[in-house]
Motif scaffolding. Structure first.
Motif, short mmCIF file in Angstrom:
data_model
loop_
_atom_site.label_atom_id
_atom_site.label_comp_id
_atom_site.label_asym_id
_atom_site.label_seq_id
_atom_site.Cartn_x
_atom_site.Cartn_y
_atom_site.Cartn_z
N THR A 137 -30.90 49.54 69.21
CA THR A 137 -30.20 48.30 69.54
C THR A 137 -29.06 47.98 68.58
O THR A 137 -27.92 47.74 69.00
CB THR A 137 -31.19 47.12 69.59
N PHE A 138 -29.35 47.97 67.27
CA PHE A 138 -28.32 47.58 66.30
C PHE A 138 -27.15 48.56 66.33
O PHE A 138 -25.98 48.15 66.26
CB PHE A 138 -28.92 47.50 64.90
N PHE A 139 -27.45 49.85 66.42
CA PHE A 139 -26.39 50.86 66.44
C PHE A 139 -25.49 50.65 67.66
O PHE A 139 -24.26 50.70 67.56
CB PHE A 139 -27.00 52.26 66.47
N ASP A 140 -26.10 50.42 68.83
CA ASP A 140 -25.33 50.28 70.06
C ASP A 140 -24.56 48.97 70.15
O ASP A 140 -23.49 48.90 70.76
CB ASP A 140 -26.26 50.40 71.27
N GLU A 141 -25.09 47.91 69.53
CA GLU A 141 -24.45 46.60 69.66
C GLU A 141 -23.47 46.28 68.54
O GLU A 141 -22.54 45.50 68.75
CB GLU A 141 -25.53 45.51 69.72
N TYR A 142 -23.67 46.90 67.35
CA TYR A 142 -22.84 46.52 66.21
C TYR A 142 -22.07 47.68 65.58
O TYR A 142 -20.99 47.48 65.04
CB TYR A 142 -23.71 45.86 65.12
N ILE A 143 -22.61 48.88 65.62
CA ILE A 143 -21.96 49.99 64.94
C ILE A 143 -21.00 50.72 65.87
O ILE A 143 -19.83 50.91 65.56
CB ILE A 143 -23.00 50.98 64.37
N LEU A 144 -21.49 51.14 67.03
CA LEU A 144 -20.66 51.90 67.98
C LEU A 144 -20.86 51.30 69.36
O LEU A 144 -21.57 51.86 70.21
CB LEU A 144 -21.06 53.38 67.95
N LYS A 145 -20.23 50.16 69.60
CA LYS A 145 -20.44 49.42 70.84
C LYS A 145 -20.10 50.23 72.08
O LYS A 145 -20.74 50.09 73.11
CB LYS A 145 -19.61 48.13 70.82
N GLU A 146 -19.06 51.05 71.99
CA GLU A 146 -18.62 51.81 73.16
C GLU A 146 -19.44 53.07 73.38
O GLU A 146 -19.27 53.75 74.38
CB GLU A 146 -17.15 52.18 72.99
N GLY A 147 -20.33 53.39 72.44
CA GLY A 147 -21.15 54.58 72.59
C GLY A 147 -20.41 55.86 72.22
O GLY A 147 -19.22 55.86 71.92
#
Length: 451
Positions: free
Chosen positions: A6-16
Motif C-alpha cells: 500500500t505505502f509503496f503504491d500510494e506514496y513512493i511510486l503512484k503510477e506503478g
C-alpha cells in the motif's frame, strides 16, 4: 504495474512500474531484496490473478517456500492454482547454464507471466561474464518483457562498503534501480530503500525507511500533523495525584506530552501508574508500555499501592512490556502505531526512554520520539514518558527530547541529616501558569504523597 504494498503504491511510486521494464533490486546480504521481490510477486498473483515465474540461483524451492511461509506468503497455493512457477537453478553446472537459460526462456514464453524475478543476476555475471549477461538481459529477456508487457525484477548483490553495484554494469542495463541499504546502529539494523531511477517516473523522495515484519516489508509512514487554525483545547487530564494536579494548574492539558525525569529510585514508574490507573478509572482507554519492568511486576506494584486495577485491567487499561535492544526505532514506532490501529488510546505511558536510549543511535532515537510526538498529537493522545537522569533542578534533561515535550517534571533525592528525602519541581508547562516551587514528596503504601 502495482506492487500490492500500500505505502509503496500510494506514496513512493503512484503510477506503478511501467510495463516492459526491467527493475534492478540491489543491496547487501540481509537487506531484504528477496523479500521485497517475493512480496510483490505474491501480492500481484494473489490480488490481480496474474502469472509469475521466479528463477532462483540462490536457494532451493523448498527453502524458498518455507522462508516465505514464515512471512505469511504461501506460494504453494499459488502454484496449485497454476499462476506461479519456481525454477530452481541452484545446482546447475556452469557448463550447462546457457542451455538451461534457453529452456527458461522457452518456459517463460509458453507460460506468459506478467512478473518475472531472477535471483540473483550476480550469479549469472560470475558464471557467464558481463557481455553474455548484457546480451541475455537486452536481447533475450528484454524483448520478451517488452513484447508481453511484463515486468522483470533482477536481484543483485551489493558488496559491503561499496557504492558500485556488483560488477558495475547491472544498473546501466536496466530501466529502474532500487537499492536496499542495511546499516548497523549499535545493536540494531536500520533498513532504507533508495529509488535511484525509474525511467519515466517522478520520484517524490529518494529514500524511505522500512522494517521487516512477520508480514514482509512495512514502510515507515511518517504521520502528518495537521495545523488547525482554531485554539487548542483547555480540557485538563488528571495526573492521578491531586496535589500534582494543583501544582500544574488543574492537571495536564489533553493531548500534551509530559516528561517525568528523575534519579533512580525517585518513583518515576509510580507516577506513571498513578496517571494510567486514575484515567482508566474515569473511562479513558489507557496503554502502559514498559521497556524496563515485566507486566507482572507492574501489576504487583499497582496492587501494593492499593490501586483498584482488577476491574479495568484488559478493558480500559492494557500493559505491554518490550525488550529495548530487540528492535530498531522504526520497529518500535511501527509496533506502537499498530497498537493505535488495534484500539486507539486516550492515554499512553512510555516507561522509560532511558532503556531504549542505551541501545539506539541518538539521532535515530530522536527521530522516533519526533514521529511519536506527531502520532500522539494527531490522535489527541495525552502522554507520559519517563527518563532516568542525574541532574539539578535548574538544568534541562536530555535537551533534544525535552524540546518535543509540553511539560517537564523533575524528580530528585537529597540526603538531609540521616535520611534521604524526595523532591519535585515543574520546570516546564507549555501555555500554562504553573507553580515553580520545589515540593517534597514521599512514596507511601498508597503511592505518591506530595507535601
Amino acid at each position: 504495474m502495482k506492487t500490492g504494498i500500500t505505502f509503496f503504491d500510494e506514496y513512493i511510486l503512484k503510477e506503478g512500474f511501467p510495463e516492459g521494464f526491467q527493475i534492478l533490486i540491489a543491496g547487501e546480504p540481509g537487506s531484504g531484496k528477496t523479500i521485497f521481490a517475493s512480496q510483490i510477486m505474491y501480492n500481484v498473483l494473489s490480488q490481480l490473478k496474474e502469472k509469475g515465474i521466479y528463477v532462483s540461483f540462490a536457494e532451493t524451492k523448498n527453502d524458498f517456500y518455507d522462508a516465505m511461509r514464515r512471512l505469511n506468503m504461501d506460494f504453494t497455493k499459488l502454484e496449485e492454482k497454476g499462476v506461479f512457477k519456481f525454477i530452481d537453478l541452484v545446482t546447475v553446472e556452469p557448463s550447462a547454464l546457457e542451455e538451461e537459460i534457453n529452456l527458461i526462456m522457452q518456459e517463460i514464453i509458453s507460460f506468459k507471466p506478467k512478473y518475472v524475478v531472477i535471483d540473483t543476476i550476480t550469479t549469472l555475471l560470475q558464471l557467464l561474464g558481463r557481455e553474455k549477461v548484457r546480451i541475455f538481459l537486452h536481447t533475450t529477456l528484454g524483448r520478451f518483457v517488452k513484447a508481453v508487457g511484463a515486468v522483470a525484477f533482477l536481484i543483485a548483490e551489493k558488496p559491503y562498503g561499496q557504492d558500485v553495484i556488483g560488477y558495475g554494469v547491472e544498473e546501466f542495463i536496466t530501466d529502474g534501480v532500487i537499492v536496499l541499504h542495511c546499516q548497523k546502529l549499535n545493536e540494531v539494523l536500520r533498513r532504507t530503500m533508495e529509488i535511484k531511477k525509474i525511467r519515466g517516473r517522478k520520484i517524490k523522495r529518494a529514500q524511505y525507511e522500512f522494517t521487516i515484519t512477520e508480514n514482509g516489508i512495512v514502510f515507515l509512514e511518517i504521520p502528518d500533523l495537521i495545523m488547525h487554525s482554531e485554539e487548542g483545547t483547555n480540557e485538563r487530564v488528571t495526573t492521578g495525584i491531586d496535589k500534582l494536579d494543583e501544582i500544574l494548574g488543574g492537571g495536564v492539558f489533553k493531548d500534551s506530552i509530559t516528561l517525568i525525569a528523575g534519579m533512580s529510585g525517585t518513583g518515576k514508574t509510580t507516577f506513571g501508574l498513578h496517571f494510567a490507573v486514575a484515567n482508566a478509572l474515569q473511562g479513558k482507554k489507557v496503554i502502559y508500555l514498559s521497556f524496563e519492568e515485566q507486566v507482572g511486576n507492574l501489576l504487583r506494584a499497582a496492587r501494593n499501592y492499593n490501586m483498584p486495577i482488577d476491574n479495568i485491567l484488559g478493558k480500559n487499561l492494557e500493559f505491554y512490556s518490550w525488550i529495548p535492544e530487540a528492535q530498531t526505532p522504526v520497529d518500535f514506532f511501527m509496533r506502537i502505531k499498530k497498537l493505535f490501529e488495534k484500539s486507539p488510546p486516550d492515554i499512553f505511558v512510555i516507561d522509560s526512554l532511558t532503556s531504549i536510549r542505551r541501545h539506539m543511535d541518538p539521532v535515530e532515537l530522536l527521530k522516533m520520539i519526533r514521529y511519536l510526538q506527531l502520532l500522539f498529537k494527531s490522535n489527541k493522545v495525552t502522554t507520559y514518558m519517563t527518563l532516568n537522569i542525574e541532574t539539578e533542578f535548574d538544568s534541562v534533561p536530555y535537551t533534544d527530547a525535552s524540546t518535543l515535550t509540553d511539560n517537564i517534571i523533575i524528580l530528585k533525592y537529597k540526603t538531609v541529616g540521616n535520611s534521604v528525602k524526595l523532591f519535585l519541581t515543574v520546570i516546564k508547562e507549555r501555555a500554562s501558569k504553573h507553580s515553580r516551587d520545589i515540593y517534597e514528596y514521599e512514596i507511601t503504601p498508597k503511592g505518591i504523597v506530595i507535601k
